[in-house]
Design a protein around this motif. Structure first.
Motif, PDB file in Angstrom:
ATOM      1  N   LEU A 209      66.538 -97.078 104.038  1.00  0.00           N
ATOM      2  CA  LEU A 209      66.142 -97.770 105.274  1.00  0.00           C
ATOM      3  C   LEU A 209      65.772 -99.220 105.003  1.00  0.00           C
ATOM      4  O   LEU A 209      65.988-100.093 105.850  1.00  0.00           O
ATOM      5  N   THR A 210      65.223 -99.484 103.838  1.00  0.00           N
ATOM      6  CA  THR A 210      64.917-100.872 103.492  1.00  0.00           C
ATOM      7  C   THR A 210      66.220-101.679 103.422  1.00  0.00           C
ATOM      8  O   THR A 210      66.262-102.837 103.843  1.00  0.00           O
ATOM      9  N   ARG A 211      67.275-101.036 102.931  1.00  0.00           N
ATOM     10  CA  ARG A 211      68.560-101.745 102.847  1.00  0.00           C
ATOM     11  C   ARG A 211      69.227-101.907 104.218  1.00  0.00           C
ATOM     12  O   ARG A 211      69.779-102.950 104.518  1.00  0.00           O
TER      13      ARG A 211
ATOM     14  N   ALA B  47      77.292 -99.552 112.334  1.00  0.00           N
ATOM     15  CA  ALA B  47      78.505-100.223 111.861  1.00  0.00           C
ATOM     16  C   ALA B  47      78.320-100.786 110.457  1.00  0.00           C
ATOM     17  O   ALA B  47      79.297-101.039 109.754  1.00  0.00           O
ATOM     18  N   ALA B  48      77.075-100.973 110.032  1.00  0.00           N
ATOM     19  CA  ALA B  48      76.823-101.406 108.648  1.00  0.00           C
ATOM     20  C   ALA B  48      76.705-100.200 107.706  1.00  0.00           C
ATOM     21  O   ALA B  48      77.238-100.204 106.599  1.00  0.00           O
ATOM     22  N   LEU B  49      76.012 -99.167 108.189  1.00  0.00           N
ATOM     23  CA  LEU B  49      75.770 -98.004 107.318  1.00  0.00           C
ATOM     24  C   LEU B  49      77.049 -97.205 107.069  1.00  0.00           C
ATOM     25  O   LEU B  49      77.325 -96.774 105.941  1.00  0.00           O
ATOM     26  N   LYS B  50      77.837 -97.003 108.129  1.00  0.00           N
ATOM     27  CA  LYS B  50      78.963 -96.063 108.009  1.00  0.00           C
ATOM     28  C   LYS B  50      79.994 -96.467 106.951  1.00  0.00           C
ATOM     29  O   LYS B  50      80.371 -95.629 106.119  1.00  0.00           O
ATOM     30  N   PRO B  51      80.483 -97.716 106.939  1.00  0.00           N
ATOM     31  CA  PRO B  51      81.464 -98.056 105.895  1.00  0.00           C
ATOM     32  C   PRO B  51      80.870 -97.983 104.489  1.00  0.00           C
ATOM     33  O   PRO B  51      81.553 -97.564 103.549  1.00  0.00           O
TER      34      PRO B  51
ATOM     35  N   PRO C 122      66.160 -97.742 111.932  1.00  0.00           N
ATOM     36  CA  PRO C 122      64.748 -98.139 111.873  1.00  0.00           C
ATOM     37  C   PRO C 122      64.376 -98.687 110.499  1.00  0.00           C
ATOM     38  O   PRO C 122      65.104 -98.506 109.524  1.00  0.00           O
ATOM     39  N   SER C 123      63.254 -99.356 110.459  1.00  0.00           N
ATOM     40  CA  SER C 123      62.713 -99.798 109.171  1.00  0.00           C
ATOM     41  C   SER C 123      62.111 -98.591 108.454  1.00  0.00           C
ATOM     42  O   SER C 123      61.901 -97.535 109.056  1.00  0.00           O
ATOM     43  N   ALA C 124      61.827 -98.757 107.170  1.00  0.00           N
ATOM     44  CA  ALA C 124      61.215 -97.668 106.402  1.00  0.00           C
ATOM     45  C   ALA C 124      59.867 -97.264 107.009  1.00  0.00           C
ATOM     46  O   ALA C 124      59.509 -96.091 107.007  1.00  0.00           O
ATOM     47  N   GLU C 125      59.132 -98.243 107.569  1.00  0.00           N
ATOM     48  CA  GLU C 125      57.821 -97.918 108.170  1.00  0.00           C
ATOM     49  C   GLU C 125      57.996 -97.095 109.442  1.00  0.00           C
ATOM     50  O   GLU C 125      57.263 -96.149 109.687  1.00  0.00           O
ATOM     51  N   ASP C 126      58.987 -97.472 110.260  1.00  0.00           N
ATOM     52  CA  ASP C 126      59.170 -96.739 111.527  1.00  0.00           C
ATOM     53  C   ASP C 126      59.695 -95.334 111.281  1.00  0.00           C
ATOM     54  O   ASP C 126      59.369 -94.399 112.013  1.00  0.00           O
ATOM     55  N   GLY C 127      60.547 -95.152 110.273  1.00  0.00           N
ATOM     56  CA  GLY C 127      61.013 -93.809 109.921  1.00  0.00           C
ATOM     57  C   GLY C 127      62.011 -93.233 110.909  1.00  0.00           C
ATOM     58  O   GLY C 127      62.366 -93.872 111.909  1.00  0.00           O
TER      59      GLY C 127
ATOM     60  N   GLY D  31      70.147 -89.550 105.080  1.00  0.00           N
ATOM     61  CA  GLY D  31      69.861 -88.508 104.084  1.00  0.00           C
ATOM     62  C   GLY D  31      71.037 -88.292 103.140  1.00  0.00           C
ATOM     63  O   GLY D  31      70.854 -88.121 101.927  1.00  0.00           O
ATOM     64  N   ILE D  32      72.248 -88.304 103.688  1.00  0.00           N
ATOM     65  CA  ILE D  32      73.440 -88.138 102.845  1.00  0.00           C
ATOM     66  C   ILE D  32      73.569 -89.343 101.909  1.00  0.00           C
ATOM     67  O   ILE D  32      73.855 -89.194 100.718  1.00  0.00           O
ATOM     68  N   TYR D  33      73.332 -90.529 102.451  1.00  0.00           N
ATOM     69  CA  TYR D  33      73.413 -91.740 101.617  1.00  0.00           C
ATOM     70  C   TYR D  33      72.402 -91.647 100.473  1.00  0.00           C
ATOM     71  O   TYR D  33      72.721 -91.929  99.309  1.00  0.00           O
ATOM     72  N   ALA D  34      71.192 -91.210 100.812  1.00  0.00           N
ATOM     73  CA  ALA D  34      70.140 -91.087  99.794  1.00  0.00           C
ATOM     74  C   ALA D  34      70.542 -90.066  98.729  1.00  0.00           C
ATOM     75  O   ALA D  34      70.436 -90.328  97.530  1.00  0.00           O
ATOM     76  N   ALA D  35      71.045 -88.911  99.191  1.00  0.00           N
ATOM     77  CA  ALA D  35      71.389 -87.848  98.238  1.00  0.00           C
ATOM     78  C   ALA D  35      72.514 -88.291  97.305  1.00  0.00           C
ATOM     79  O   ALA D  35      72.499 -87.999  96.111  1.00  0.00           O
TER      80      ALA D  35
END
Ligand code: ADP
Ligand code: NA
Length: 332
Positions: free
Chosen positions: A264-266, A273-277, A233-238, A250-254
């Motif tokens: 989320l903006t990124r 498939a984009a976030l995991k690698p 989701p986008s940062a607005e949708d949460g 959350g793990i990425y943020a930490a």
């Protein structure tokens, strides 16, 4: 009236994981420079469930190695193992006589850890929170950095301190310790089930990233992490209602120091498939230096044992006089 002092601990039960690092150990590293700090390896807690005697010492050294590798400086903070300081167990007995059955009956972690057949759980698993209260109050510690799963136990420690002070007319003798549970990483969830916390005892190795995993294992576990078919989701949708996405974001943020909204903006609008690698690369980048330093330290058990011995002596020199005074208050 009580000088600020930090106490916290990790159990030497194997499988030290990313949740322990982000929720606890990483916070210890910063705190040691803010307040006098004691960081314990809580081996008395570990034996509330069966531990192989041949493995326990190595597991204790593994936690010590993780503390040091993560950046705890034993010349700044006191690093030791619980069984080396008998005051913990002695004070725990007194606290078992202060805490009420009803308080312990309400502890949700006992219910989780004891499983279905509570009759077969050890008595120590039930009274565990009174030992934890003793760990903290043996040093009159005022601040306790822990993950969210320990919130209820911390409240019990405050209740024990308050009831002891009241029952014995010793107002202010024990501080009411404050939990430090803020910030990213306080609640890291299983990679296989976004509703369960990442834990050492989960039967699935794929559920957790451990501090001794190599780059391939980290990449594989993140690749196999449970996800859902929708784009992020986008940062607005949460992240409401998206347990698995929330956990990985959350793990990425930490790990990155970004806020969830920035993550989320990124990645918003893109699939897992984009976030995991990207997350796998980040986790390897942050954890590889720690695991290689842990391996180096564990090759020299004599050094770790010397650190622990010096730490235990320092810890005893604080807890000894506090326990003597406590016993006088009780009338011994
Ligand atoms: P575990 O619960 O994994 O057996 P411990 O009881 O030894 O580990 O906990 C050590 C520290 O790690 C505690 O401060 C605890 O709150 C924290 N912790 C444990 N699991 C998590 C998690 N999934 N997320 C964040 N912090 C955690
Ligand atoms: Na725990």
């Amino acid at each position: 009236t009580h000088p600020p002092r930090v106490f916290s601990g990790v159990q030497p039960t194997g499988n030290l994981h990313l949740g322990n690092y982000l929720g606890a150990i990483r916070k210890f590293v910063g705190l040691q420079h803010e307040m006098e700090s004691l960081f314990c390896i809580v081996d008395l807690h570990a034996v509330t469930v069966w531990q192989d005697p041949k493995a326990l010492k190595a597991q204790t050294r593994e936690i010590a190695a993780a503390y040091l590798a993560a950046g705890i400086d034993p010349d700044v903070a006191t690093v030791f193992h619980q069984s080396a300081v008998p005051e913990h167990a002695e004070l725990a007995w007194l606290f078992q006589c202060v805490a009420r059955m009803g308080w312990l009956n309400r502890m949700t972690q006992f219910k989780d850890k004891a499983g279905k057949d509570k009759e077969r759980a050890s008595v120590g698993l039930f009274t565990y929170p009174t030992l934890m209260a003793a760990d903290i109050l043996a040093y009159k510690a005022t601040h306790v950095p822990v993950g969210e799963d320990q919130k209820q136990h911390l409240e019990l420690a405050r209740d024990v301190a308050g009831k002891f002070n009241l029952d014995f007319g010793a107002e202010g003798f024990f501080p009411l310790p404050e939990p430090l549970i803020r910030g990213a990483g306080a609640r890291v969830m299983s990679l296989r089930d976004g509703t369960k916390k990442m834990s050492k005892s989960d039967p699935s190795d794929l559920s957790r990233i451990t501090l001794t995993d190599d780059a391939d294992a980290i990449a594989k576990k993140i690749k196999k992490a449970k996800s859902d078919p929708d784009p992020l989701p986008s940062a607005e949708d949460g992240l409401e209602g998206r347990a698995e996405a929330r956990n990985l974001v959350g793990i990425y943020a930490a790990l990155s120091g970004m806020s969830e909204a920035e993550v989320l903006t990124r990645f918003g609008g893109q699939g897992f498939a984009a976030l995991k690698p990207a997350l796998a690369d980040l986790a390897v980048e942050k954890l590889a230096p720690i695991s290689s330093e842990m391996r180096r330290l564990m090759d020299d058990p004599g050094h770790i044992d010397a650190v622990l011995k010096a730490g235990a002596e320092k810890a005893s020199s604080i807890a000894g006089p506090i326990l003597r005074e406590t016993k006088e208050i009780v009338g011994f």
